[in-house]
Design an enzyme around this catalytic site. Sequence first.
Site, PDB file in Angstrom:
ATOM      1  N   THR A 197       0.819  -1.221   0.000  1.00 41.09           N
ATOM      2  CA  THR A 197       0.000   0.000   0.000  1.00 41.09           C
ATOM      3  C   THR A 197       0.854   1.273   0.000  1.00 41.09           C
ATOM      4  OG1 THR A 197      -1.641  -1.256   1.206  1.00 41.09           O
ATOM      5  CG2 THR A 197      -1.884   1.135   1.257  1.00 41.09           C
ATOM      6  N   GLU A 198       0.375   2.260  -0.754  1.00 44.55           N
ATOM      7  CA  GLU A 198       1.066   3.564  -0.858  1.00 44.55           C
ATOM      8  C   GLU A 198       0.041   4.673  -0.679  1.00 44.55           C
ATOM      9  OE1 GLU A 198       3.025   3.655  -4.632  1.00 44.55           O
ATOM     10  OE2 GLU A 198       4.231   1.896  -4.170  1.00 44.55           O
ATOM     11  N   SER A 200      -1.124   6.789  -2.646  1.00 43.81           N
ATOM     12  CA  SER A 200      -2.119   6.907  -3.722  1.00 43.81           C
ATOM     13  C   SER A 200      -2.558   5.548  -4.261  1.00 43.81           C
ATOM     14  CB  SER A 200      -1.542   7.748  -4.868  1.00 43.81           C
ATOM     15  OG  SER A 200      -0.413   7.068  -5.388  1.00 43.81           O
ATOM     16  N   GLU A 441      -6.397  -6.342   3.720  1.00 42.47           N
ATOM     17  CA  GLU A 441      -6.238  -7.561   2.902  1.00 42.47           C
ATOM     18  C   GLU A 441      -7.259  -7.619   1.776  1.00 42.47           C
ATOM     19  OE1 GLU A 441      -5.539 -11.440   4.160  1.00 42.47           O
ATOM     20  OE2 GLU A 441      -3.479 -10.918   4.606  1.00 42.47           O
ATOM     21  N   THR A 443     -10.449  -4.743   0.642  1.00 38.57           N
ATOM     22  CA  THR A 443     -11.700  -4.355   1.318  1.00 38.57           C
ATOM     23  C   THR A 443     -12.802  -5.324   0.888  1.00 38.57           C
ATOM     24  OG1 THR A 443     -12.517  -2.949  -0.472  1.00 38.57           O
ATOM     25  CG2 THR A 443     -11.076  -1.889   1.157  1.00 38.57           C
ATOM     26  N   ASN A 444     -13.800  -5.466   1.752  1.00 37.48           N
ATOM     27  CA  ASN A 444     -14.881  -6.396   1.403  1.00 37.48           C
ATOM     28  C   ASN A 444     -15.615  -5.958   0.137  1.00 37.48           C
ATOM     29  OD1 ASN A 444     -14.019  -7.684   3.653  1.00 37.48           O
ATOM     30  ND2 ASN A 444     -15.995  -7.722   4.705  1.00 37.48           N
ATOM     31  N   GLN A 540     -21.741  -1.774 -10.878  1.00 40.51           N
ATOM     32  CA  GLN A 540     -21.394  -2.223  -9.533  1.00 40.51           C
ATOM     33  C   GLN A 540     -22.611  -2.504  -8.649  1.00 40.51           C
ATOM     34  OE1 GLN A 540     -18.281  -0.004  -7.657  1.00 40.51           O
ATOM     35  NE2 GLN A 540     -16.842  -0.509  -9.272  1.00 40.51           N
TER      36      GLN A 540
HETATM   37  S1  MYA Z   1      -1.979  -5.685   2.556  1.00 41.58           S
HETATM   38  C1  MYA Z   1      -2.761  -4.754   1.307  1.00 41.58           C
HETATM   39  C2  MYA Z   1      -3.915  -5.470   0.751  1.00 41.58           C
HETATM   40  N1  MYA Z   1      -4.247  -4.913  -0.527  1.00 41.58           N
HETATM   41  C3  MYA Z   1      -5.097  -5.508  -1.306  1.00 41.58           C
HETATM   42  O1  MYA Z   1      -5.642  -6.553  -0.987  1.00 41.58           O
HETATM   43  C4  MYA Z   1      -5.313  -4.878  -2.654  1.00 41.58           C
HETATM   44  C5  MYA Z   1      -6.667  -5.205  -3.221  1.00 41.58           C
HETATM   45  N2  MYA Z   1      -6.620  -5.112  -4.667  1.00 41.58           N
HETATM   46  C6  MYA Z   1      -6.513  -6.211  -5.447  1.00 41.58           C
HETATM   47  O2  MYA Z   1      -6.516  -7.323  -4.963  1.00 41.58           O
HETATM   48  C7  MYA Z   1      -6.375  -6.014  -6.967  1.00 41.58           C
HETATM   49  O3  MYA Z   1      -5.849  -4.748  -7.218  1.00 41.58           O
HETATM   50  C8  MYA Z   1      -7.717  -6.216  -7.714  1.00 41.58           C
HETATM   51  C9  MYA Z   1      -7.460  -6.373  -9.232  1.00 41.58           C
HETATM   52  C10 MYA Z   1      -8.380  -7.530  -7.330  1.00 41.58           C
HETATM   53  C11 MYA Z   1      -8.640  -5.058  -7.366  1.00 41.58           C
HETATM   54  N3  MYA Z   1      -5.400 -13.847  -7.884  1.00 41.58           N
HETATM   55  O4  MYA Z   1      -6.591  -6.210 -14.418  1.00 41.58           O
HETATM   56  P1  MYA Z   1      -6.773  -7.075 -13.201  1.00 41.58           P
HETATM   57  C12 MYA Z   1      -4.503 -11.231 -12.126  1.00 41.58           C
HETATM   58  C13 MYA Z   1      -4.705 -14.218  -8.976  1.00 41.58           C
HETATM   59  O5  MYA Z   1      -8.105  -7.580 -12.910  1.00 41.58           O
HETATM   60  P2  MYA Z   1      -6.598  -4.909 -11.313  1.00 41.58           P
HETATM   61  C14 MYA Z   1      -2.942  -5.533   3.937  1.00 41.58           C
HETATM   62  O6  MYA Z   1      -4.046  -5.086   3.905  1.00 41.58           O
HETATM   63  C15 MYA Z   1      -5.457 -11.238 -13.281  1.00 41.58           C
HETATM   64  O7  MYA Z   1      -5.864 -12.523 -13.599  1.00 41.58           O
HETATM   65  N4  MYA Z   1      -4.558 -13.413 -10.025  1.00 41.58           N
HETATM   66  O8  MYA Z   1      -6.179  -6.306 -11.933  1.00 41.58           O
HETATM   67  C16 MYA Z   1      -2.245  -6.003   5.192  1.00 41.58           C
HETATM   68  C17 MYA Z   1      -4.656 -10.637 -14.377  1.00 41.58           C
HETATM   69  O9  MYA Z   1      -3.797 -11.622 -14.883  1.00 41.58           O
HETATM   70  P3  MYA Z   1      -3.612 -11.860 -16.484  1.00 41.58           P
HETATM   71  C18 MYA Z   1      -5.142 -12.211  -9.965  1.00 41.58           C
HETATM   72  O10 MYA Z   1      -7.850  -4.400 -11.915  1.00 41.58           O
HETATM   73  C19 MYA Z   1      -3.172  -6.457   6.246  1.00 41.58           C
HETATM   74  C20 MYA Z   1      -3.818  -9.587 -13.644  1.00 41.58           C
HETATM   75  O11 MYA Z   1      -3.758 -10.049 -12.292  1.00 41.58           O
HETATM   76  C21 MYA Z   1      -5.884 -11.776  -8.858  1.00 41.58           C
HETATM   77  O12 MYA Z   1      -5.420  -4.021 -11.332  1.00 41.58           O
HETATM   78  C22 MYA Z   1      -2.472  -7.197   7.328  1.00 41.58           C
HETATM   79  C23 MYA Z   1      -4.423  -8.196 -13.696  1.00 41.58           C
HETATM   80  O13 MYA Z   1      -5.778  -8.318 -13.302  1.00 41.58           O
HETATM   81  C24 MYA Z   1      -5.981 -12.652  -7.777  1.00 41.58           C
HETATM   82  N5  MYA Z   1      -6.613 -12.338  -6.641  1.00 41.58           N
HETATM   83  O14 MYA Z   1      -6.879  -5.257  -9.740  1.00 41.58           O
HETATM   84  C25 MYA Z   1      -3.153  -8.506   7.543  1.00 41.58           C
HETATM   85  N6  MYA Z   1      -6.336 -10.521  -9.087  1.00 41.58           N
HETATM   86  O15 MYA Z   1      -3.146 -10.520 -17.037  1.00 41.58           O
HETATM   87  C26 MYA Z   1      -2.417  -9.442   8.395  1.00 41.58           C
HETATM   88  C27 MYA Z   1      -5.904 -10.189 -10.307  1.00 41.58           C
HETATM   89  O16 MYA Z   1      -2.578 -12.920 -16.587  1.00 41.58           O
HETATM   90  C28 MYA Z   1      -2.820 -10.860   8.110  1.00 41.58           C
HETATM   91  N7  MYA Z   1      -5.182 -11.194 -10.831  1.00 41.58           N
HETATM   92  O17 MYA Z   1      -4.931 -12.299 -17.000  1.00 41.58           O
HETATM   93  C29 MYA Z   1      -3.813 -11.413   9.082  1.00 41.58           C
HETATM   94  C30 MYA Z   1      -3.975 -12.906   8.907  1.00 41.58           C
HETATM   95  C31 MYA Z   1      -5.015 -13.480   9.830  1.00 41.58           C
HETATM   96  C32 MYA Z   1      -4.558 -13.757  11.218  1.00 41.58           C
HETATM   97  C33 MYA Z   1      -3.534 -14.807  11.302  1.00 41.58           C
HETATM   98  C34 MYA Z   1      -3.068 -15.036  12.740  1.00 41.58           C
HETATM   99  C35 MYA Z   1      -1.773 -15.814  12.810  1.00 41.58           C
END
Ligand code: MYA
Length: 632
Positions: A197-198, A200, A441, A443-444, A540
Amino acid sequence: MPISINRNILRLLRVGSNSTLAITKPRHRFSAAAFVSARHMSDDSHKMDSTSFAKNLFRGQVEVEHVFPFPNVLSEEQTETLEALVDPVEKFFTEVNDATKNDEQCVIPDKIMNALGEMGAFGLQVPQEFNGLGLNNTQYARLVEIVGAHDLGIGIALGAHQSIGFKGILLFGTPEQKQKYLPTLATGEKIAAFCLTEPSSGSDAGSIRSKAVLSPDGKHYILNANKIWISNGGVADLFTVFAQVPVKDKNGIEQNQVTAFIVERAFTGVTSGPPEKKMGINCSNTAEVFFDDVKVPVENVISGPGAGFKVAMNILNNGRFGMAAALSGTMRAAIKQAIEHASQREQFGQKIHEYGMIQEKLARMAMLHYVTESMAYMVSANMDRGSKDFQIEAAISKVFGSEAAWNVVDEAIQICGGMGFMRSTGLERVLRDLRIFRIFEGTNDILRLFVALTGIQYAGASLKEVQTALRHPANNLGLLFEAGAKKITRIVGISQQSLAEHVHPELLTAASLTRIAAEDFGVSVESLLIRYGKNIIGEQFLLHRLGNAAIDIYAMIVVLSRATRALNENHPSAKYEERMCNVWCSEASDRVAAYLTSVRSSQQTGNFRRMAQISSELIKAGELVHGHPLGF
Ligand code: MYA
């Protein structure tokens, strides 16, 4: 503000002159190998089939063998290992750790960190050869449940370290990277963080601006990055950092592509800001991290230049079920507190649990927990069985679990009344801790769109296959026959693989409701694809409802599977689980019907339009548009 989610789909979906669909390539190349399973390759090598239950749902298909019987993947030895770990971890969190104090002091004391390290808590899934415990996903889920039951702040410190911080090395690292970094990370001597995350770039992860350029001698990259809200950011020794790198494409044209780097704090130019002041998970450190002209050796790139976006997505996909597991632990603990209070507290001459309103709350809390737990262990087991195509289910488990936990803890506070509002009860801290789980991780909201669009794209690909096959019918009789049969089964309402054969007889009604919901869902997806073509990406209001319906149907199938197992194996709680499954499926099928009606209803379309207008009026005014009823 338009969200640039799934820009890729724009490239892939093309609307023909008569609004039929043509899809140029499957979107998920990364996991393509997995979803062409051996079973499908043998006789169906002409098409891309997925082993994901949720994906197939978008084609209106209930692929029973992906979810029945409810999996138990642990061998006897793995069960013994796990049992030996559960008690000490539980004891540690009840007797040694003090979650209230950690929250108040906004820090995890060193002695707690050291004790966690001694228990192996920092390297749960790291292979034993690298000092870890070598647990599989199911074993990991069981342990993080305990952490979630007691201290979500510690859960985040542990999760940011191993669920995402060094997961890139574990999943995609070279043997040298693993050998160099995993041993000290697994013991907790070194702490890791995930820097995506950044300022922007939040949900739109592909838009990061951090940059790295190769040095003239080709030995290292010069990294400049500013990363915000990084869990463990102020305490980590090692960072997985994502930055844009100029990479030549196959035509020799240079383009910036996201690249993943392993960066040590010890490298010159790495600094971090003070701990952020937050609403919850206070003992976990969250900080800004700066990388100024940091020299990162080329050997520290994960998966090669330009592969970083996929690395990031796969790390996140891989860790999401852990949240559902941790939060099912949180819910179990909160429900216990609510039960204790409801069974002791008397009002109006009766124990409060004797009143219908409390009974409904407790029953709903138990069902939400049952669904979350079932999802967590269904996903973890499928991952352990080698599935690589679990990203929709993992996202569903994160969305469902984080909302269920919020609801359950809120209701636990409500049942406890004034007591629940008091800090001493401990639920207030848990509610504060929980709020972020619906935000980070992914948003929902973004994950709902991700579920809907990934599924739609898969369904669209199958329409394209049929379209292509129609051009060469003689060579594609098998595919056309299959497509025709699926269409007919939807119309006459018989699924190809009847759920009835798989569920316990006491759950036949629930199974029938699930099958109808799935078929209705498939028909709705198909009709939306035909109606909107590529423009579905911008709808949406519709995608949100489609995502909700998919989540509800997946919830129905996992509880059907689990309750069937309980009944078949005569578990002591079998009848209770049967009741929960029946209530859940009955109510969920009504919700699904309502979601699907709303995506087809012109009245709802009018409401969506009106809501969009209301929102733009608010944005234009910069405040509420309606005045005060008193006029001042
Ligand atoms: S870390 C920060 C979390 N940030 C995020 O989760 C960001 C959310 N955004 C996204 O996920 C993406 O930007 C989205 C797609 C989904 C919006 N799997 O043009 P595209 C491929 C596999 O659709 P965009 C934090 O919060 C896609 O097929 N591939 O992409 C820390 C395509 O491939 P190709 C995927 O519109 C918290 C390419 O990417 C996926 O830009 C701390 C482009 O696709 C995917 N999911 O955006 C938590 N998505 O070109 C701690 C896309 O080959 C942990 N692609 O067809 C806690 C644990 C629990 C507790 C444990 C205790 C021990």
